[in-house]
Design a protein around this motif. Sequence first.
Motif, PDB file in Angstrom:
ATOM      1  N   LEU A  27       0.856  -1.181   0.000  1.00 53.88           N
ATOM      2  CA  LEU A  27       0.000   0.000   0.000  1.00 53.88           C
ATOM      3  C   LEU A  27       0.894   1.233   0.000  1.00 53.88           C
ATOM      4  O   LEU A  27       1.940   1.233   0.629  1.00 53.88           O
ATOM      5  CB  LEU A  27      -0.867  -0.001   1.263  1.00 53.88           C
ATOM      6  CG  LEU A  27      -1.846   1.154   1.437  1.00 53.88           C
ATOM      7  CD1 LEU A  27      -3.019   0.995   0.478  1.00 53.88           C
ATOM      8  CD2 LEU A  27      -2.350   1.196   2.868  1.00 53.88           C
ATOM      9  N   THR A  28       0.453   2.266  -0.712  1.00 52.20           N
ATOM     10  CA  THR A  28       1.172   3.544  -0.676  1.00 52.20           C
ATOM     11  C   THR A  28       0.392   4.527   0.185  1.00 52.20           C
ATOM     12  O   THR A  28      -0.808   4.723  -0.007  1.00 52.20           O
ATOM     13  CB  THR A  28       1.363   4.113  -2.090  1.00 52.20           C
ATOM     14  OG1 THR A  28       2.196   3.227  -2.824  1.00 52.20           O
ATOM     15  CG2 THR A  28       2.014   5.492  -2.041  1.00 52.20           C
ATOM     16  N   VAL A  53       4.533  -1.139   3.193  1.00 51.92           N
ATOM     17  CA  VAL A  53       3.974   0.218   3.142  1.00 51.92           C
ATOM     18  C   VAL A  53       5.000   1.117   2.479  1.00 51.92           C
ATOM     19  O   VAL A  53       6.148   1.194   2.920  1.00 51.92           O
ATOM     20  CB  VAL A  53       3.629   0.741   4.544  1.00 51.92           C
ATOM     21  CG1 VAL A  53       3.245   2.221   4.497  1.00 51.92           C
ATOM     22  CG2 VAL A  53       2.493  -0.078   5.145  1.00 51.92           C
ATOM     23  N   ASN A  54       4.573   1.766   1.410  1.00 53.06           N
ATOM     24  CA  ASN A  54       5.395   2.770   0.738  1.00 53.06           C
ATOM     25  C   ASN A  54       4.930   4.132   1.232  1.00 53.06           C
ATOM     26  O   ASN A  54       3.752   4.462   1.093  1.00 53.06           O
ATOM     27  CB  ASN A  54       5.233   2.679  -0.779  1.00 53.06           C
ATOM     28  CG  ASN A  54       5.572   1.296  -1.301  1.00 53.06           C
ATOM     29  OD1 ASN A  54       6.675   0.811  -1.104  1.00 53.06           O
ATOM     30  ND2 ASN A  54       4.605   0.643  -1.925  1.00 53.06           N
ATOM     31  N   ALA A 104       6.910  -2.071  13.213  1.00 46.96           N
ATOM     32  CA  ALA A 104       7.529  -1.699  11.930  1.00 46.96           C
ATOM     33  C   ALA A 104       7.647  -0.187  11.894  1.00 46.96           C
ATOM     34  O   ALA A 104       6.821   0.508  12.491  1.00 46.96           O
ATOM     35  CB  ALA A 104       6.689  -2.180  10.748  1.00 46.96           C
ATOM     36  N   PHE A 105       8.675   0.319  11.208  1.00 43.92           N
ATOM     37  CA  PHE A 105       8.757   1.763  11.013  1.00 43.92           C
ATOM     38  C   PHE A 105       9.645   2.092   9.831  1.00 43.92           C
ATOM     39  O   PHE A 105      10.532   1.322   9.481  1.00 43.92           O
ATOM     40  CB  PHE A 105       9.250   2.491  12.276  1.00 43.92           C
ATOM     41  CG  PHE A 105      10.720   2.300  12.584  1.00 43.92           C
ATOM     42  CD1 PHE A 105      11.165   1.154  13.232  1.00 43.92           C
ATOM     43  CD2 PHE A 105      11.645   3.273  12.226  1.00 43.92           C
ATOM     44  CE1 PHE A 105      12.513   0.984  13.521  1.00 43.92           C
ATOM     45  CE2 PHE A 105      13.000   3.109  12.515  1.00 43.92           C
ATOM     46  CZ  PHE A 105      13.431   1.961  13.161  1.00 43.92           C
ATOM     47  N   THR A 106       9.372   3.229   9.246  1.00 42.43           N
ATOM     48  CA  THR A 106      10.235   3.752   8.180  1.00 42.43           C
ATOM     49  C   THR A 106      11.103   4.858   8.765  1.00 42.43           C
ATOM     50  O   THR A 106      10.782   5.417   9.812  1.00 42.43           O
ATOM     51  CB  THR A 106       9.429   4.372   7.022  1.00 42.43           C
ATOM     52  OG1 THR A 106       8.862   5.609   7.470  1.00 42.43           O
ATOM     53  CG2 THR A 106       8.328   3.449   6.526  1.00 42.43           C
ATOM     54  N   PHE A 119       7.086  -5.765   6.577  1.00 45.79           N
ATOM     55  CA  PHE A 119       7.104  -6.525   7.838  1.00 45.79           C
ATOM     56  C   PHE A 119       6.320  -7.819   7.660  1.00 45.79           C
ATOM     57  O   PHE A 119       5.407  -7.909   6.833  1.00 45.79           O
ATOM     58  CB  PHE A 119       6.540  -5.683   8.989  1.00 45.79           C
ATOM     59  CG  PHE A 119       5.126  -5.203   8.791  1.00 45.79           C
ATOM     60  CD1 PHE A 119       4.862  -4.014   8.133  1.00 45.79           C
ATOM     61  CD2 PHE A 119       4.051  -5.957   9.269  1.00 45.79           C
ATOM     62  CE1 PHE A 119       3.558  -3.568   7.946  1.00 45.79           C
ATOM     63  CE2 PHE A 119       2.748  -5.524   9.091  1.00 45.79           C
ATOM     64  CZ  PHE A 119       2.500  -4.320   8.426  1.00 45.79           C
ATOM     65  N   PRO A 120       6.673  -8.837   8.446  1.00 49.81           N
ATOM     66  CA  PRO A 120       5.962 -10.108   8.345  1.00 49.81           C
ATOM     67  C   PRO A 120       4.560  -9.996   8.948  1.00 49.81           C
ATOM     68  O   PRO A 120       4.401  -9.484  10.059  1.00 49.81           O
ATOM     69  CB  PRO A 120       6.828 -11.086   9.142  1.00 49.81           C
ATOM     70  CG  PRO A 120       7.688 -10.248  10.003  1.00 49.81           C
ATOM     71  CD  PRO A 120       7.814  -8.899   9.377  1.00 49.81           C
TER      72      PRO A 120
END
Length: 151
Positions: A27-28, A53-54, A104-106, A119-120
């Motif tokens: 997903l973006t 996730v983008n 998860a994180f960017t 992420f799994p």
Amino acid sequence: MKIRHALVPAVFALLSSSVFAADECSLTVTSNDAMQFDTKVITVKPSCEQFTVNLVHAGKLPKNVMGHNWVLTAQSDMRAVAADGIAAGLNNNYIKADDARVLAFTPIIGGGESTSVTFPVSKLAAGTAYSFFCSFPGHFAIMQGALTLAP
Ligand code: ZN
């Protein structure tokens, strides 16, 4: 950037098409200089092994002024993780080191930049409420949404 802007609606059109079922696992999410995500609800399908996730920052402001990231926690952990992230600072993407509550994180990005995280899906439990948010100081109150694993 003009090309990227033109492509974003096209990508969403593709994602909504069942012809491209493989894209159900990514997903973006687009952010901007007005401190907003364009997505408020994300539903992850259990058939996905991984979910990507983008994150796109469609604004112009630099990351030290209007930086954004995409952080996933249990809904009940969001507020504390955001508070602890402030002290961690920009160089640590406003995430406390080795924070087990962060699923998860960017990295933090600025205007015109993009990033992604994968992420799994095994990290998610059905029936648990998750939140995604931006951990840049002061942003999570507005820049947040709900994520769930579909039953
Ligand atoms: Zn932000």
